[in-house]
Design a protein around this motif. Structure first.
Motif, PDB file in Angstrom:
ATOM      1  N   ASN A   1       0.839  -1.196   0.000  1.00  0.00           N
ATOM      2  CA  ASN A   1       0.000   0.000   0.000  1.00  0.00           C
ATOM      3  C   ASN A   1       0.876   1.249   0.000  1.00  0.00           C
ATOM      4  O   ASN A   1       2.069   1.188   0.274  1.00  0.00           O
ATOM      5  N   LEU A   2       0.269   2.378  -0.319  1.00  0.00           N
ATOM      6  CA  LEU A   2       0.961   3.662  -0.299  1.00  0.00           C
ATOM      7  C   LEU A   2       0.336   4.566   0.758  1.00  0.00           C
ATOM      8  O   LEU A   2      -0.875   4.558   0.960  1.00  0.00           O
ATOM      9  N   ASP A   3       1.184   5.342   1.437  1.00  0.00           N
ATOM     10  CA  ASP A   3       0.699   6.389   2.328  1.00  0.00           C
ATOM     11  C   ASP A   3       0.602   7.688   1.543  1.00  0.00           C
ATOM     12  O   ASP A   3       1.479   8.015   0.730  1.00  0.00           O
ATOM     13  N   VAL A   4      -0.464   8.425   1.778  1.00  0.00           N
ATOM     14  CA  VAL A   4      -0.631   9.755   1.192  1.00  0.00           C
ATOM     15  C   VAL A   4      -0.345  10.763   2.294  1.00  0.00           C
ATOM     16  O   VAL A   4      -1.017  10.753   3.335  1.00  0.00           O
ATOM     17  N   VAL A   5       0.653  11.614   2.086  1.00  0.00           N
ATOM     18  CA  VAL A   5       1.134  12.525   3.126  1.00  0.00           C
ATOM     19  C   VAL A   5       0.918  13.967   2.672  1.00  0.00           C
ATOM     20  O   VAL A   5       1.334  14.348   1.572  1.00  0.00           O
ATOM     21  N   LEU A   6       0.290  14.769   3.516  1.00  0.00           N
ATOM     22  CA  LEU A   6       0.049  16.168   3.208  1.00  0.00           C
ATOM     23  C   LEU A   6       1.356  16.958   3.308  1.00  0.00           C
ATOM     24  O   LEU A   6       2.082  16.862   4.299  1.00  0.00           O
ATOM     25  N   THR A   7       1.673  17.722   2.280  1.00  0.00           N
ATOM     26  CA  THR A   7       2.901  18.522   2.266  1.00  0.00           C
ATOM     27  C   THR A   7       2.654  19.873   2.948  1.00  0.00           C
ATOM     28  O   THR A   7       1.517  20.234   3.266  1.00  0.00           O
ATOM     29  N   GLU A   8       3.726  20.635   3.155  1.00  0.00           N
ATOM     30  CA  GLU A   8       3.580  21.984   3.713  1.00  0.00           C
ATOM     31  C   GLU A   8       2.736  22.850   2.777  1.00  0.00           C
ATOM     32  O   GLU A   8       1.923  23.667   3.230  1.00  0.00           O
ATOM     33  N   HIS A   9       2.930  22.677   1.483  1.00  0.00           N
ATOM     34  CA  HIS A   9       2.111  23.415   0.515  1.00  0.00           C
ATOM     35  C   HIS A   9       0.646  23.023   0.667  1.00  0.00           C
ATOM     36  O   HIS A   9      -0.248  23.889   0.622  1.00  0.00           O
ATOM     37  N   GLY A  10       0.381  21.733   0.866  1.00  0.00           N
ATOM     38  CA  GLY A  10      -0.988  21.280   1.080  1.00  0.00           C
ATOM     39  C   GLY A  10      -1.600  21.873   2.336  1.00  0.00           C
ATOM     40  O   GLY A  10      -2.789  22.231   2.357  1.00  0.00           O
ATOM     41  N   GLN A  11      -0.792  22.000   3.393  1.00  0.00           N
ATOM     42  CA  GLN A  11      -1.265  22.617   4.631  1.00  0.00           C
ATOM     43  C   GLN A  11      -1.618  24.088   4.400  1.00  0.00           C
ATOM     44  O   GLN A  11      -2.648  24.575   4.886  1.00  0.00           O
ATOM     45  N   ASP A  12      -0.771  24.786   3.655  1.00  0.00           N
ATOM     46  CA  ASP A  12      -1.046  26.192   3.359  1.00  0.00           C
ATOM     47  C   ASP A  12      -2.326  26.339   2.542  1.00  0.00           C
ATOM     48  O   ASP A  12      -3.127  27.254   2.782  1.00  0.00           O
ATOM     49  N   VAL A  13      -2.517  25.444   1.583  1.00  0.00           N
ATOM     50  CA  VAL A  13      -3.726  25.492   0.758  1.00  0.00           C
ATOM     51  C   VAL A  13      -4.968  25.236   1.614  1.00  0.00           C
ATOM     52  O   VAL A  13      -5.998  25.892   1.460  1.00  0.00           O
ATOM     53  N   PHE A  14      -4.870  24.288   2.547  1.00  0.00           N
ATOM     54  CA  PHE A  14      -6.000  23.990   3.429  1.00  0.00           C
ATOM     55  C   PHE A  14      -6.419  25.242   4.202  1.00  0.00           C
ATOM     56  O   PHE A  14      -7.607  25.581   4.261  1.00  0.00           O
ATOM     57  N   LEU A  15      -5.456  25.945   4.785  1.00  0.00           N
ATOM     58  CA  LEU A  15      -5.771  27.142   5.565  1.00  0.00           C
ATOM     59  C   LEU A  15      -6.336  28.248   4.678  1.00  0.00           C
ATOM     60  O   LEU A  15      -7.227  29.000   5.094  1.00  0.00           O
ATOM     61  N   ARG A  16      -5.832  28.337   3.445  1.00  0.00           N
ATOM     62  CA  ARG A  16      -6.307  29.383   2.537  1.00  0.00           C
ATOM     63  C   ARG A  16      -7.724  29.099   2.056  1.00  0.00           C
ATOM     64  O   ARG A  16      -8.544  30.024   1.934  1.00  0.00           O
ATOM     65  N   VAL A  17      -8.025  27.844   1.808  1.00  0.00           N
ATOM     66  CA  VAL A  17      -9.304  27.486   1.206  1.00  0.00           C
ATOM     67  C   VAL A  17     -10.390  27.277   2.259  1.00  0.00           C
ATOM     68  O   VAL A  17     -11.580  27.358   1.962  1.00  0.00           O
ATOM     69  N   LEU A  18      -9.981  27.038   3.512  1.00  0.00           N
ATOM     70  CA  LEU A  18     -10.939  26.715   4.568  1.00  0.00           C
ATOM     71  C   LEU A  18     -12.049  27.758   4.670  1.00  0.00           C
ATOM     72  O   LEU A  18     -13.243  27.430   4.692  1.00  0.00           O
ATOM     73  N   ALA A  19     -11.686  29.029   4.730  1.00  0.00           N
ATOM     74  CA  ALA A  19     -12.688  30.085   4.872  1.00  0.00           C
ATOM     75  C   ALA A  19     -13.572  30.176   3.629  1.00  0.00           C
ATOM     76  O   ALA A  19     -14.779  30.432   3.741  1.00  0.00           O
ATOM     77  N   VAL A  20     -12.984  29.975   2.443  1.00  0.00           N
ATOM     78  CA  VAL A  20     -13.762  30.002   1.210  1.00  0.00           C
ATOM     79  C   VAL A  20     -14.812  28.891   1.229  1.00  0.00           C
ATOM     80  O   VAL A  20     -15.988  29.112   0.898  1.00  0.00           O
TER      81      VAL A  20
END
Length: 329
Positions: free
Chosen positions: A102-121
């Motif tokens: 199996n493969l693990d899917v790992v959130l990157t720092e860029h993914g974390q930044d996108v989450f915070l940016r898109v959360l309010a939207v």
């Protein structure tokens, strides 16, 4: 026609069939509208945001099999989605430490930044196309009904607390260590000081302090299933904001009120809307940080007004009372 154990229930009537059709159509319409908003405003598909949210909830890592179980995609669909997101730098795929097949899917720092940016939207879009169409009472009733569909009608009972030691707090209820009436006054006073304090802090915020705030909001996103820790992290975020306020009297008074509330917390009561409410609060705090970063007074004012939990305290008390009646009946 179904037969044997798979035979359809014969008590399906036109009312229940129509209810199902309305739920199906309303869900599809809202999802389309939210998908359009995320594409046009945030530049990210709703499916990507859903994966990022699942990863954030899990602390940043899920195997592809776990992601499959937590999503509505097929196995091949999850694999393709993860590959596309990896190409955009939002996630990484690595061989699983627990299952080499199996493969693990790992959130990157860029993914974390996108989450915070898109959360309010995302939350604004949900409010526009869904939340604004319902009263608090209707939303609460809908949640109860849909939980019955998802989980069945059984509800795990919780020991009833002494009502004098329950503090309505936004749309949830805190069990506290002392009589709650003074704490209500303390919470209301602290909320009244929020706007002048945040406005002052926004004018003196440094880039390192702002980075710390963003990191703290991200850490709050991992505490959705730990309500007491979420609220403690929430209050710590406000302490960090207050640290940038140059008005010593305002800052000292605000922090003393905040500490008075935090020091009396025993635990957070399990109301039926708790998880959804914590996600809402997470989005609001991300919005506050963005407003502080902008330094624009109007944005700060709007964010602080959205943060005001005191106006819904009566609703929280009603929700809790309704839950108690449901458990006792």
């Amino acid at each position: 026609m179904f037969s044997g154990k798979g035979r359809a229930r014969r008590d399906l009537d036109s009312t229940r069939l129509r209810a199902w059709e309305v739920v199906r159509d309303a869900s599809a319409q809202v999802v389309r509208n939210i998908s359009r908003d995320l594409d046009e405003i945030a530049g990210i598909p709703l499916e990507w945001y859903s994966v990022i949210t699942r990863l954030t909830e899990a602390g940043g890592t899920l195997s592809q099999n776990e992601l499959l179980q937590r999503s509505r995609f097929s196995q091949s669909g999850v694999s393709r989605l993860a590959k596309r997101m990896e190409e955009e730098g939002l996630v990484e795929r690595r061989p699983s430490e627990h299952d080499r097949r199996n493969l693990d899917v790992v959130l990157t720092e860029h993914g974390q930044d996108v989450f915070l940016r898109v959360l309010a939207v995302h939350h604004t879009s949900v409010q526009t196309h869904f939340g604004s169409r319902l009263s608090h009472e209707e939303a609460a009733a809908l949640t109860v009904l849909m939980r019955k569909v998802l989980d069945g009608p059984e509800v795990e009972e919780e020991v009833t607390e002494n009502l004098e030691h329950l503090l309505p707090f936004g749309e949830t209820v805190l069990a506290v260590t002392s009589e709650s009436t003074p704490l209500r006054d303390i919470a209301a006073t602290r909320q009244a000081l929020e706007l002048p304090l945040v406005l002052d802090a926004a004018q003196h915020m440094t880039p390192p302090a702002l980075n710390d705030l963003r990191a703290h909001v991200l850490s709050m996103s991992r505490l959705i299933d730990e309500p007491e820790e979420f609220f403690r992290a929430d209050w710590e975020l406000h302490r960090q904001i207050a640290a940038c306020c140059r008005n010593d009297v305002l800052r000292t008074l605000y922090l003393s009120l905040l500490d008075a509330i935090a020091s009396h917390l025993k635990h957070v009561m399990l109301t039926h809307n708790l998880r959804q409410y914590l996600y809402e609060r997470l989005a609001i705090h991300a919005r506050i940080v963005d407003a502080v970063a902008s330094g624009e007074p109007d944005l700060v004012k709007a964010a602080v007004e959205a943060h005001d939990y005191t106006s819904s305290q009566l609703y929280a008390a009603k929700i809790y009372a309704d839950d108690r009646l449901a458990l006792d009946s």
